[in-house]
Scaffold this motif. Structure first.
Motif, PDB file in Angstrom:
ATOM      1  N   GLU A  33       0.819  -1.209   0.000  1.00 27.38           N
ATOM      2  CA  GLU A  33       0.000   0.000   0.000  1.00 27.38           C
ATOM      3  C   GLU A  33       0.857   1.264   0.000  1.00 27.38           C
ATOM      4  OE1 GLU A  33      -3.285   0.105  -0.165  1.00 27.38           O
ATOM      5  OE2 GLU A  33      -3.652  -2.049  -0.002  1.00 27.38           O
ATOM      6  N   LEU A  34       0.310   2.302  -0.592  1.00 24.98           N
ATOM      7  CA  LEU A  34       0.956   3.608  -0.594  1.00 24.98           C
ATOM      8  C   LEU A  34       1.030   4.137   0.840  1.00 24.98           C
ATOM      9  CD1 LEU A  34       1.943   6.165  -2.196  1.00 24.98           C
ATOM     10  CD2 LEU A  34      -0.455   6.910  -2.149  1.00 24.98           C
ATOM     11  N   PRO A  35       2.227   4.413   1.351  1.00 25.86           N
ATOM     12  CA  PRO A  35       2.322   4.960   2.700  1.00 25.86           C
ATOM     13  C   PRO A  35       1.992   6.451   2.717  1.00 25.86           C
ATOM     14  CG  PRO A  35       4.508   4.760   1.752  1.00 25.86           C
ATOM     15  CD  PRO A  35       3.544   4.201   0.728  1.00 25.86           C
ATOM     16  N   ALA A  36       1.976   7.014   3.900  1.00 27.80           N
ATOM     17  CA  ALA A  36       1.706   8.448   4.039  1.00 27.80           C
ATOM     18  C   ALA A  36       2.978   9.227   3.734  1.00 27.80           C
ATOM     19  CB  ALA A  36       1.198   8.756   5.445  1.00 27.80           C
ATOM     20  N   LEU A  37       3.328   9.286   2.456  1.00 33.81           N
ATOM     21  CA  LEU A  37       4.548   9.972   2.041  1.00 33.81           C
ATOM     22  C   LEU A  37       4.411  11.482   2.184  1.00 33.81           C
ATOM     23  CD1 LEU A  37       5.383   8.034  -1.262  1.00 33.81           C
ATOM     24  CD2 LEU A  37       6.572   7.832   0.923  1.00 33.81           C
ATOM     25  N   THR A  38       5.481  12.122   2.600  1.00 31.19           N
ATOM     26  CA  THR A  38       5.547  13.579   2.596  1.00 31.19           C
ATOM     27  C   THR A  38       6.209  13.993   1.291  1.00 31.19           C
ATOM     28  OG1 THR A  38       5.774  13.598   5.006  1.00 31.19           O
ATOM     29  CG2 THR A  38       6.382  15.604   3.826  1.00 31.19           C
ATOM     30  N   LEU A  39       5.402  14.418   0.347  1.00 30.55           N
ATOM     31  CA  LEU A  39       5.887  14.712  -0.996  1.00 30.55           C
ATOM     32  C   LEU A  39       5.947  16.213  -1.239  1.00 30.55           C
ATOM     33  CD1 LEU A  39       3.694  12.111  -2.928  1.00 30.55           C
ATOM     34  CD2 LEU A  39       6.110  11.869  -2.338  1.00 30.55           C
ATOM     35  N   SER A  40       6.831  16.600  -2.148  1.00 31.40           N
ATOM     36  CA  SER A  40       6.894  17.998  -2.592  1.00 31.40           C
ATOM     37  C   SER A  40       7.341  18.016  -4.045  1.00 31.40           C
ATOM     38  CB  SER A  40       7.855  18.806  -1.725  1.00 31.40           C
ATOM     39  OG  SER A  40       9.173  18.290  -1.818  1.00 31.40           O
ATOM     40  N   ASP A  41       6.970  19.073  -4.755  1.00 30.57           N
ATOM     41  CA  ASP A  41       7.429  19.193  -6.136  1.00 30.57           C
ATOM     42  C   ASP A  41       8.828  19.825  -6.149  1.00 30.57           C
ATOM     43  OD1 ASP A  41       7.136  21.951  -5.796  1.00 30.57           O
ATOM     44  OD2 ASP A  41       5.273  22.064  -6.924  1.00 30.57           O
ATOM     45  N   LEU A  42       9.365  20.047  -7.327  1.00 34.11           N
ATOM     46  CA  LEU A  42      10.738  20.549  -7.421  1.00 34.11           C
ATOM     47  C   LEU A  42      10.896  21.988  -6.947  1.00 34.11           C
ATOM     48  CD1 LEU A  42      11.890  18.967 -10.806  1.00 34.11           C
ATOM     49  CD2 LEU A  42      12.321  18.166  -8.462  1.00 34.11           C
ATOM     50  N   ASP A  43       9.774  22.686  -6.767  1.00 34.31           N
ATOM     51  CA  ASP A  43       9.821  24.040  -6.234  1.00 34.31           C
ATOM     52  C   ASP A  43       9.552  24.066  -4.732  1.00 34.31           C
ATOM     53  OD1 ASP A  43      10.377  25.303  -8.721  1.00 34.31           O
ATOM     54  OD2 ASP A  43       8.267  25.032  -9.282  1.00 34.31           O
ATOM     55  N   GLY A  44       9.470  22.873  -4.124  1.00 29.65           N
ATOM     56  CA  GLY A  44       9.285  22.797  -2.682  1.00 29.65           C
ATOM     57  C   GLY A  44       7.852  22.865  -2.208  1.00 29.65           C
ATOM     58  N   ARG A  45       6.896  22.917  -3.122  1.00 32.34           N
ATOM     59  CA  ARG A  45       5.492  22.962  -2.714  1.00 32.34           C
ATOM     60  C   ARG A  45       5.022  21.575  -2.294  1.00 32.34           C
ATOM     61  NH1 ARG A  45       5.353  26.438  -7.457  1.00 32.34           N
ATOM     62  NH2 ARG A  45       4.966  24.561  -8.676  1.00 32.34           N
ATOM     63  N   PRO A  46       4.293  21.461  -1.181  1.00 39.09           N
ATOM     64  CA  PRO A  46       3.816  20.140  -0.737  1.00 39.09           C
ATOM     65  C   PRO A  46       2.798  19.561  -1.707  1.00 39.09           C
ATOM     66  CG  PRO A  46       2.849  21.889   0.609  1.00 39.09           C
ATOM     67  CD  PRO A  46       3.897  22.544  -0.263  1.00 39.09           C
ATOM     68  N   VAL A  47       2.849  18.254  -1.875  1.00 39.09           N
ATOM     69  CA  VAL A  47       1.931  17.533  -2.762  1.00 39.09           C
ATOM     70  C   VAL A  47       1.324  16.380  -1.959  1.00 39.09           C
ATOM     71  CG1 VAL A  47       1.722  16.146  -4.856  1.00 39.09           C
ATOM     72  CG2 VAL A  47       3.275  18.113  -4.813  1.00 39.09           C
ATOM     73  N   PRO A  48      -0.005  16.293  -1.855  1.00 38.42           N
ATOM     74  CA  PRO A  48      -0.618  15.198  -1.090  1.00 38.42           C
ATOM     75  C   PRO A  48      -0.301  13.842  -1.721  1.00 38.42           C
ATOM     76  CG  PRO A  48      -2.225  16.916  -1.614  1.00 38.42           C
ATOM     77  CD  PRO A  48      -1.007  17.210  -2.423  1.00 38.42           C
ATOM     78  N   ALA A  49       0.017  12.870  -0.899  1.00 35.72           N
ATOM     79  CA  ALA A  49       0.293  11.526  -1.406  1.00 35.72           C
ATOM     80  C   ALA A  49      -0.928  10.949  -2.116  1.00 35.72           C
ATOM     81  CB  ALA A  49       0.730  10.615  -0.261  1.00 35.72           C
ATOM     82  N   GLU A  50      -2.136  11.324  -1.665  1.00 33.34           N
ATOM     83  CA  GLU A  50      -3.358  10.813  -2.279  1.00 33.34           C
ATOM     84  C   GLU A  50      -3.480  11.230  -3.744  1.00 33.34           C
ATOM     85  OE1 GLU A  50      -5.992   8.841  -0.953  1.00 33.34           O
ATOM     86  OE2 GLU A  50      -4.383   8.409   0.469  1.00 33.34           O
ATOM     87  N   SER A  51      -2.773  12.300  -4.133  1.00 30.83           N
ATOM     88  CA  SER A  51      -2.860  12.775  -5.512  1.00 30.83           C
ATOM     89  C   SER A  51      -2.242  11.773  -6.491  1.00 30.83           C
ATOM     90  CB  SER A  51      -2.173  14.130  -5.663  1.00 30.83           C
ATOM     91  OG  SER A  51      -0.770  14.010  -5.473  1.00 30.83           O
ATOM     92  N   LEU A  52      -1.472  10.813  -5.988  1.00 31.54           N
ATOM     93  CA  LEU A  52      -0.884   9.801  -6.865  1.00 31.54           C
ATOM     94  C   LEU A  52      -1.905   8.739  -7.277  1.00 31.54           C
ATOM     95  CD1 LEU A  52       2.579   9.177  -5.152  1.00 31.54           C
ATOM     96  CD2 LEU A  52       2.047  10.660  -7.101  1.00 31.54           C
ATOM     97  N   LYS A  53      -3.023   8.695  -6.587  1.00 33.68           N
ATOM     98  CA  LYS A  53      -4.010   7.664  -6.885  1.00 33.68           C
ATOM     99  C   LYS A  53      -4.873   8.073  -8.078  1.00 33.68           C
ATOM    100  CE  LYS A  53      -4.313   5.879  -2.166  1.00 33.68           C
ATOM    101  NZ  LYS A  53      -5.202   5.533  -1.032  1.00 33.68           N
ATOM    102  N   GLY A  54      -5.511   7.072  -8.686  1.00 34.00           N
ATOM    103  CA  GLY A  54      -6.421   7.327  -9.791  1.00 34.00           C
ATOM    104  C   GLY A  54      -5.843   7.044 -11.152  1.00 34.00           C
ATOM    105  N   GLN A  55      -4.585   6.606 -11.214  1.00 32.14           N
ATOM    106  CA  GLN A  55      -3.945   6.356 -12.496  1.00 32.14           C
ATOM    107  C   GLN A  55      -2.836   5.318 -12.314  1.00 32.14           C
ATOM    108  OE1 GLN A  55      -5.059   7.485 -15.254  1.00 32.14           O
ATOM    109  NE2 GLN A  55      -3.564   8.401 -16.600  1.00 32.14           N
ATOM    110  N   TRP A  56      -2.605   4.501 -13.318  1.00 32.67           N
ATOM    111  CA  TRP A  56      -1.443   3.620 -13.299  1.00 32.67           C
ATOM    112  C   TRP A  56      -0.185   4.478 -13.389  1.00 32.67           C
ATOM    113  CZ3 TRP A  56      -2.105  -1.445 -12.336  1.00 32.67           C
ATOM    114  CH2 TRP A  56      -3.375  -1.994 -12.564  1.00 32.67           C
ATOM    115  N   LEU A  57       0.821   4.145 -12.622  1.00 29.16           N
ATOM    116  CA  LEU A  57       2.052   4.934 -12.573  1.00 29.16           C
ATOM    117  C   LEU A  57       3.244   4.053 -12.911  1.00 29.16           C
ATOM    118  CD1 LEU A  57       1.420   6.851  -9.214  1.00 29.16           C
ATOM    119  CD2 LEU A  57       1.095   7.729 -11.540  1.00 29.16           C
ATOM    120  N   LEU A  58       3.929   4.391 -13.998  1.00 30.74           N
ATOM    121  CA  LEU A  58       5.194   3.748 -14.330  1.00 30.74           C
ATOM    122  C   LEU A  58       6.278   4.593 -13.661  1.00 30.74           C
ATOM    123  CD1 LEU A  58       6.562   1.456 -15.849  1.00 30.74           C
ATOM    124  CD2 LEU A  58       6.696   2.941 -17.843  1.00 30.74           C
ATOM    125  N   THR A  59       6.868   4.045 -12.619  1.00 30.51           N
ATOM    126  CA  THR A  59       7.622   4.834 -11.656  1.00 30.51           C
ATOM    127  C   THR A  59       9.107   4.517 -11.687  1.00 30.51           C
ATOM    128  OG1 THR A  59       5.668   4.869 -10.230  1.00 30.51           O
ATOM    129  CG2 THR A  59       7.771   5.407  -9.194  1.00 30.51           C
TER     130      THR A  59
END
Length: 232
Positions: free
Chosen positions: A80-106
């Protein structure tokens, strides 16, 4: 008959008829219980209706396994996707839940994304394009540890062209707890496939053959065709 007494003998005075009165059910309480049961049953049916296509696709992929064995390594059970603390390259926080809804080739890369990383990114782009009309069901994701060097400006610009690669930073320890390499390997050696529910389900071999990995992607998307739709 003479001398006989045909009347029914009277009961003794202290043996009166005993009646037991049982309490009747409360109609309002019964109605509430029935509504509660109906509500729970409706909720269960909704959950089953939502889960059935996903269960069917996983059964098809893992159990039926159309067209032979997977080229990559299936992760069983999925992680399962853990509660990751994500940010974009400009340092803005990104919710981990935003990764859901699509297949991801990672991909997970570091060291500023050197030559090997760029080859992986090229393969990632080609794999998505090779899917043809199904490609809109697959997003490209690049994860960088928080302490990895920044991407070169020209590479960052290239990743934003066409169908962009989603590039996010995450704590190294959290990444290594979620996605893991094969024995003796490194995270940056592999492609990881994440399903639309955020679960890691497949790890490609190091330096994969694109045509063989594409067959795995084809099988996954075909198994999920009854419920998966393009886009998030």
């Amino acid at each position: 008959m003479s001398g006989s007494n045909s009347s029914v003998p009277a009961a003794p005075a202290d043996e009166g008829l005993a009646l037991t009165v049982h309490s009747l059910p409360d109609p309002q309480a019964m109605a509430t219980q029935q509504r509660t049961r109906r509500g729970r049953l409706s909720m269960l049916l909704v959950v089953l209706a939502c889960a059935a296509p996903v269960i069917a696709s996983y059964f098809t992929f893992y159990v039926v396994k159309p067209q032979g064995r997977a080229y990559g390594e299936l992760i069983q059970p999925t992680v399962e996707l853990p509660a990751l603390t994500l940010s974009d390259l400009d340092g803005r926080p990104v919710p981990a839940e935003s990764l859901k809804g699509q297949w991801l080739l990672t991909l997970v890369q570091e060291e500023g994304c050197a030559a090997a990383c760029e080859r992986h990114l090229y393969t990632q782009r080609q794999l998505r394009e090779m899917l043809g009309k199904e490609r809109d069901k697959l997003d490209k994701l690049l994860l960088l540890p928080e302490d990895a060097p920044a991407l070169r400006p020209e590479l960052r610009q290239a990743l934003s062209q066409g169908t962009p690669v989603t590039v996010l930073r995450a704590p190294r320890a959290a990444l290594e707890a979620w996605l893991q390499p094969a024995a003796g390997g490194r995270l940056q050696d592999h492609f990881f496939l994440i399903d639309p529910m955020g679960r890691w389900m497949l790890r490609a071999p190091a330096a994969p053959e694109p045509a063989k990995l594409k067959r795995d992607l084809d099988r996954v998307l075909r198994a999920a065709a009854s419920w998966d739709q393009p886009g998030r």
